[in-house]
Design a protein around this motif. Structure first.
Motif, PDB file in Angstrom:
ATOM      1  N   ILE A   5       0.804  -1.214   0.000  1.00  0.00           N
ATOM      2  CA  ILE A   5       0.000   0.000   0.000  1.00  0.00           C
ATOM      3  C   ILE A   5       0.841   1.271   0.000  1.00  0.00           C
ATOM      4  O   ILE A   5       0.529   2.235  -0.697  1.00  0.00           O
ATOM      5  CB  ILE A   5      -0.988   0.005   1.194  1.00  0.00           C
ATOM      6  N   GLU A   6       1.942   1.298   0.752  1.00  0.00           N
ATOM      7  CA  GLU A   6       2.745   2.518   0.845  1.00  0.00           C
ATOM      8  C   GLU A   6       3.450   2.865  -0.458  1.00  0.00           C
ATOM      9  O   GLU A   6       3.930   3.984  -0.636  1.00  0.00           O
ATOM     10  CB  GLU A   6       3.778   2.408   1.975  1.00  0.00           C
ATOM     11  N   ASN A   7       3.508   1.914  -1.392  1.00  0.00           N
ATOM     12  CA  ASN A   7       4.177   2.160  -2.668  1.00  0.00           C
ATOM     13  C   ASN A   7       3.237   2.696  -3.739  1.00  0.00           C
ATOM     14  O   ASN A   7       3.660   2.947  -4.866  1.00  0.00           O
ATOM     15  CB  ASN A   7       4.830   0.864  -3.174  1.00  0.00           C
ATOM     16  N   SER A   8       1.987   2.887  -3.410  1.00  0.00           N
ATOM     17  CA  SER A   8       1.029   3.364  -4.404  1.00  0.00           C
ATOM     18  C   SER A   8       1.240   4.845  -4.705  1.00  0.00           C
ATOM     19  O   SER A   8       1.466   5.661  -3.801  1.00  0.00           O
ATOM     20  CB  SER A   8      -0.406   3.151  -3.917  1.00  0.00           C
ATOM     21  N   LYS A   9       1.129   5.196  -5.970  1.00  0.00           N
ATOM     22  CA  LYS A   9       1.250   6.605  -6.353  1.00  0.00           C
ATOM     23  C   LYS A   9       0.072   7.426  -5.834  1.00  0.00           C
ATOM     24  O   LYS A   9       0.117   8.660  -5.847  1.00  0.00           O
ATOM     25  CB  LYS A   9       1.362   6.734  -7.874  1.00  0.00           C
ATOM     26  N   TRP A  10      -0.969   6.748  -5.368  1.00  0.00           N
ATOM     27  CA  TRP A  10      -2.124   7.436  -4.790  1.00  0.00           C
ATOM     28  C   TRP A  10      -1.687   8.366  -3.662  1.00  0.00           C
ATOM     29  O   TRP A  10      -2.285   9.413  -3.443  1.00  0.00           O
ATOM     30  CB  TRP A  10      -3.118   6.393  -4.274  1.00  0.00           C
ATOM     31  N   PHE A  11      -0.622   8.000  -2.956  1.00  0.00           N
ATOM     32  CA  PHE A  11      -0.130   8.813  -1.846  1.00  0.00           C
ATOM     33  C   PHE A  11       0.783   9.948  -2.303  1.00  0.00           C
ATOM     34  O   PHE A  11       1.268  10.716  -1.471  1.00  0.00           O
ATOM     35  CB  PHE A  11       0.620   7.936  -0.835  1.00  0.00           C
ATOM     36  N   THR A  12       1.017  10.065  -3.593  1.00  0.00           N
ATOM     37  CA  THR A  12       1.910  11.109  -4.108  1.00  0.00           C
ATOM     38  C   THR A  12       1.172  12.174  -4.904  1.00  0.00           C
ATOM     39  O   THR A  12       1.783  13.153  -5.327  1.00  0.00           O
ATOM     40  CB  THR A  12       2.999  10.498  -5.015  1.00  0.00           C
ATOM     41  N   ARG A  13      -0.112  11.991  -5.123  1.00  0.00           N
ATOM     42  CA  ARG A  13      -0.867  12.920  -5.959  1.00  0.00           C
ATOM     43  C   ARG A  13      -1.535  14.009  -5.116  1.00  0.00           C
ATOM     44  O   ARG A  13      -1.995  13.761  -3.999  1.00  0.00           O
ATOM     45  CB  ARG A  13      -1.931  12.179  -6.773  1.00  0.00           C
ATOM     46  N   GLY A  14      -1.594  15.206  -5.660  1.00  0.00           N
ATOM     47  CA  GLY A  14      -2.144  16.337  -4.929  1.00  0.00           C
ATOM     48  C   GLY A  14      -3.612  16.195  -4.578  1.00  0.00           C
ATOM     49  O   GLY A  14      -4.028  16.465  -3.445  1.00  0.00           O
ATOM     50  N   TRP A  15      -4.421  15.762  -5.528  1.00  0.00           N
ATOM     51  CA  TRP A  15      -5.865  15.709  -5.308  1.00  0.00           C
ATOM     52  C   TRP A  15      -6.267  14.670  -4.274  1.00  0.00           C
ATOM     53  O   TRP A  15      -7.279  14.823  -3.581  1.00  0.00           O
ATOM     54  CB  TRP A  15      -6.592  15.417  -6.622  1.00  0.00           C
ATOM     55  N   THR A  16      -5.494  13.593  -4.145  1.00  0.00           N
ATOM     56  CA  THR A  16      -5.900  12.527  -3.233  1.00  0.00           C
ATOM     57  C   THR A  16      -5.671  12.877  -1.766  1.00  0.00           C
ATOM     58  O   THR A  16      -6.120  12.147  -0.885  1.00  0.00           O
ATOM     59  CB  THR A  16      -5.174  11.208  -3.567  1.00  0.00           C
ATOM     60  N   LEU A  17      -5.007  13.995  -1.491  1.00  0.00           N
ATOM     61  CA  LEU A  17      -4.841  14.410  -0.096  1.00  0.00           C
ATOM     62  C   LEU A  17      -6.202  14.696   0.530  1.00  0.00           C
ATOM     63  O   LEU A  17      -6.552  14.139   1.575  1.00  0.00           O
ATOM     64  CB  LEU A  17      -3.944  15.644  -0.003  1.00  0.00           C
TER      65      LEU A  17
END
Length: 333
Positions: free
Chosen positions: A112-124
């Motif tokens: 889970i920690e490797n997902s780009k979901w945690f790097t995108r601005g909108w997903t914050l």
């Protein structure tokens, strides 16, 4: 608010108290997304992005919901007015959803920690706003809920468990801390780095795509209207070669990007959230210690500070250390 009916697969529009219970999807955009124009065409099923639409609508049915909001197909992006309204309302839409499905389509189960979901601005904001989130991997296998994964999510994002479990507590976080949450995230368009933070700071402003870095400056000006938290000015410019130097985590305050040049000056406002990367522990002094609120005027920033030589002392400090001092270099011209 335009919602997708999961039974008819048709878009329906609702306003105010008429809005039904709905699910909402959080994901990273990819190629072949099903757009507003596509969803009314029979051929939308053939698009690459149709898979996530089908998976999300099927899950909504399982949760007993008849409607879902998906950003790719529920917003008419050809209308600048509708896009502006949607972006200014988006935090509230995620906040009021019965459940949010977070689709981490680039990972399998325990990564889970490797997902780009945690790097995108909108997903914050898509992670902070909903109280109920179900996380799915690329096979749409449930990884866990926000409550179940809260400790893991906190370690990945540096957002406290208290805020993740009760999003209203973000209002108790300093400006610098909230900016730090976005400091390592990215958006495709420069302006979206500012627009994606509107809900986090509970402010609104019109969208002006094409304005570039000015969008983030306008965001800070809007924040200034709502708070006199000096941590907004406690940002850092650091050399590219030292960005991973842990010693910088104890540094704070803006410094010239080219200190050897007398002609090089910086705005009092930061250029991007990246400038707040190491300021997550900066908090304001109790409000009673401030004698005058700060504001942006036609002549620049109006702020009441104590001068210590060429340093303007800000009314903020490192958390748990009231004796710490944070300031801005002053250049007289």
């Amino acid at each position: 608010m335009r919602l997708l009916n999961v039974q008819s697969m048709k878009l329906e529009e609702y306003f105010g108290s008429q809005i039904p219970r709905y699910a909402i999807l959080s994901h990273c955009w990819g190629s072949g997304e099903v757009t507003f124009e596509d969803i009314n065409r029979p051929s939308w099923h053939e698009k690459e992005g149709a898979k996530k639409v089908k998976l999300a609508t099927q899950q909504a049915k399982k949760e007993g919901l008849e409607h879902i909001w998906i950003d790719t197909c529920c917003i008419d992006k050809s209308s600048s007015a509708e896009l502006s309204e949607a972006i200014n309302s988006m935090y509230a839409w995620y906040e009021h959803a019965v459940v949010c499905f977070a689709y981490l389509e680039d990972i399998i189960f325990e990564d889970i920690e490797n997902s780009k979901w945690f790097t995108r601005g909108w997903t914050l904001q898509e992670m902070v706003a909903p109280t109920n989130i179900m996380f799915f991997d690329k096979r749409w296998i449930l990884l866990g809920t926000k409550i179940e994964l809260v400790g893991h999510l906190s370690r990945i994002t540096s957002i406290s468990e208290d805020v993740l479990l009760d999003p209203s507590r973000r209002h108790n976080s300093s400006v610098a801390r909230k900016m730090s949450w976005a400091s390592t995230r990215e958006t495709t368009r420069m302006e979206d780095m500012a627009y994606s933070l509107l809900g986090i700071f509970n402010v609104n402003m019109p969208l002006l795509y094409g304005e570039g870095k000015r969008a983030f400056a306008r965001l800070q000006e809007e924040i200034l209207k709502e708070t006199d938290d000096h941590s907004l000015f406690a940002w850092i410019i650091y050399p590219t070669s030292n960005r991973n130097n842990p010693d910088l985590e104890n540094a704070c305050g803006s410094v010239p990007s080219a200190p050897n040049s007398e002609q090089s000056f910086l705005s009092i406002l930061a250029e991007s959230p990246a400038n707040f990367r190491y300021t997550g522990k900066v908090v304001p002094y109790p409000s009673g210690s401030r004698s005058h609120p700060c504001s942006m005027t036609s002549r620049g920033l109006s702020i009441d500070v104590r001068l210590r030589g060429d340093i303007a002392a800000l009314e903020c400090h490192q958390e748990n250390d009231l004796s710490s001092s944070i300031g801005i270099d002053i250049v007289y011209v």
